[in-house]
Design a protein around this motif. Structure first.
Motif, PDB file in Angstrom:
ATOM      1  N   LEU A  76       0.825  -1.208   0.000  1.00 36.07           N
ATOM      2  CA  LEU A  76       0.000   0.000   0.000  1.00 36.07           C
ATOM      3  C   LEU A  76       0.859   1.258   0.000  1.00 36.07           C
ATOM      4  O   LEU A  76       0.540   2.244  -0.676  1.00 36.07           O
ATOM      5  N   VAL A  77       1.967   1.256   0.716  1.00 32.75           N
ATOM      6  CA  VAL A  77       2.870   2.416   0.712  1.00 32.75           C
ATOM      7  C   VAL A  77       3.489   2.590  -0.666  1.00 32.75           C
ATOM      8  O   VAL A  77       3.582   3.714  -1.195  1.00 32.75           O
ATOM      9  N   ALA A  78       3.900   1.486  -1.287  1.00 30.68           N
ATOM     10  CA  ALA A  78       4.478   1.568  -2.634  1.00 30.68           C
ATOM     11  C   ALA A  78       3.446   2.081  -3.623  1.00 30.68           C
ATOM     12  O   ALA A  78       3.761   2.909  -4.487  1.00 30.68           O
ATOM     13  N   TRP A  79       2.202   1.622  -3.518  1.00 31.87           N
ATOM     14  CA  TRP A  79       1.158   2.082  -4.431  1.00 31.87           C
ATOM     15  C   TRP A  79       0.909   3.567  -4.220  1.00 31.87           C
ATOM     16  O   TRP A  79       0.756   4.322  -5.180  1.00 31.87           O
ATOM     17  N   ASP A  80       0.899   4.029  -2.971  1.00 31.64           N
ATOM     18  CA  ASP A  80       0.695   5.440  -2.683  1.00 31.64           C
ATOM     19  C   ASP A  80       1.828   6.281  -3.265  1.00 31.64           C
ATOM     20  O   ASP A  80       1.590   7.356  -3.828  1.00 31.64           O
ATOM     21  N   ASP A  81       3.061   5.799  -3.147  1.00 26.92           N
ATOM     22  CA  ASP A  81       4.199   6.519  -3.723  1.00 26.92           C
ATOM     23  C   ASP A  81       4.073   6.622  -5.235  1.00 26.92           C
ATOM     24  O   ASP A  81       4.347   7.674  -5.834  1.00 26.92           O
TER      25      ASP A  81
ATOM     26  N   ARG B  57       3.043   9.942 -10.043  1.00 24.98           N
ATOM     27  CA  ARG B  57       2.320  10.118 -11.298  1.00 24.98           C
ATOM     28  C   ARG B  57       1.658  11.492 -11.327  1.00 24.98           C
ATOM     29  O   ARG B  57       1.645  12.165 -12.353  1.00 24.98           O
ATOM     30  N   ARG B  58       1.101  11.953 -10.220  1.00 28.41           N
ATOM     31  CA  ARG B  58       0.434  13.243 -10.174  1.00 28.41           C
ATOM     32  C   ARG B  58       1.431  14.404 -10.183  1.00 28.41           C
ATOM     33  O   ARG B  58       1.188  15.443 -10.753  1.00 28.41           O
ATOM     34  N   ALA B  59       2.545  14.241  -9.497  1.00 29.42           N
ATOM     35  CA  ALA B  59       3.480  15.338  -9.321  1.00 29.42           C
ATOM     36  C   ALA B  59       4.343  15.570 -10.563  1.00 29.42           C
ATOM     37  O   ALA B  59       4.756  16.686 -10.828  1.00 29.42           O
TER      38      ALA B  59
ATOM     39  N   ASP C  47      11.754  14.071  -8.011  1.00 34.01           N
ATOM     40  CA  ASP C  47      13.154  14.196  -7.590  1.00 34.01           C
ATOM     41  C   ASP C  47      13.242  15.013  -6.298  1.00 34.01           C
ATOM     42  O   ASP C  47      14.063  14.697  -5.426  1.00 34.01           O
ATOM     43  N   ALA C  48      12.423  16.047  -6.156  1.00 28.85           N
ATOM     44  CA  ALA C  48      12.456  16.877  -4.939  1.00 28.85           C
ATOM     45  C   ALA C  48      11.991  16.082  -3.746  1.00 28.85           C
ATOM     46  O   ALA C  48      12.548  16.207  -2.645  1.00 28.85           O
ATOM     47  N   ASP C  49      10.991  15.215  -3.933  1.00 30.83           N
ATOM     48  CA  ASP C  49      10.519  14.371  -2.831  1.00 30.83           C
ATOM     49  C   ASP C  49      11.589  13.375  -2.406  1.00 30.83           C
ATOM     50  O   ASP C  49      11.764  13.108  -1.225  1.00 30.83           O
ATOM     51  N   GLU C  50      12.315  12.828  -3.387  1.00 28.61           N
ATOM     52  CA  GLU C  50      13.349  11.865  -3.058  1.00 28.61           C
ATOM     53  C   GLU C  50      14.486  12.537  -2.312  1.00 28.61           C
ATOM     54  O   GLU C  50      15.091  11.955  -1.416  1.00 28.61           O
ATOM     55  N   ARG C  51      14.812  13.776  -2.672  1.00 30.58           N
ATOM     56  CA  ARG C  51      15.905  14.471  -2.002  1.00 30.58           C
ATOM     57  C   ARG C  51      15.541  14.812  -0.556  1.00 30.58           C
ATOM     58  O   ARG C  51      16.400  14.816   0.313  1.00 30.58           O
TER      59      ARG C  51
END
Length: 169
Positions: A145-150, A155-157, A163-167
């Protein structure tokens, strides 16, 4: 009254003449009449008092019988409720015991098993909550569920926001 009559009769014997004796005779007669009237009145009052007490006793007996019957009905109702509750508790204990056995079996009987069997889920909640995944091994885990949410957030962002979220993570 009888004492006064006896005194007046004794005094009329000492006095000479008919009038004191006649007065004493009238006094004796009046005393006898009043005594008889007093005895009858006392008897009538005793009978009335006994009737009133009998009515009170009958009323108390009726009230006591009604209270006793209500108490018996209430006690019977409460015993029925306690019997139903005891049956429910026994059923729940049986279900808990079955679930404990199944849990112990799933933990110790199958070493290395990561998913519980369908029977454990069906006994715990009933079959209606797990109609979507009848076999629990197919159900998504928290990691899924966490992977699906990510994935949905990426997809939306878009790629730049991903990349900003990963940083920041």
């Amino acid at each position: 009254m009888p004492v006064l009559t006896a005194l007046s009769a004794a005094m009329s014997i000492r006095m000479d003449g008919v009038w004191p004796f006649a007065a004493a005779a009238v006094g004796v007669a009046a005393s006898v009449v009043l005594g008889v009237a007093a005895v009858r009145l006392e008897r009538r009052l005793r009978v009335e008092l006994a009737a009133v007490r009998a009515d009170q006793a009958a009323e108390y007996s009726d009230t006591h019988a009604r209270y006793s019957e209500e108490h018996r009905q209430f006690t019977s109702h409460m015993v029925g409720l306690l019997d139903v509750a005891a049956e429910r508790i026994d059923a729940m204990r049986t279900q808990v015991n079955k679930l404990e056995v199944e849990l112990n079996y799933s933990q110790h009987g199958r070493p290395g098993a990561s998913t519980p069997s369908n029977q454990l889920a069906q006994r715990a909640e009933g079959a209606d909550w797990n109609d979507l995944w009848p076999d629990l091994s197919d159900a998504p885990t928290v990691v899924d569920l966490v992977a699906w949410d990510d994935k949905q957030r990426m997809r939306r962002a878009g790629p730049a926001d991903a990349d900003a979220d990963e940083r920041t993570a």
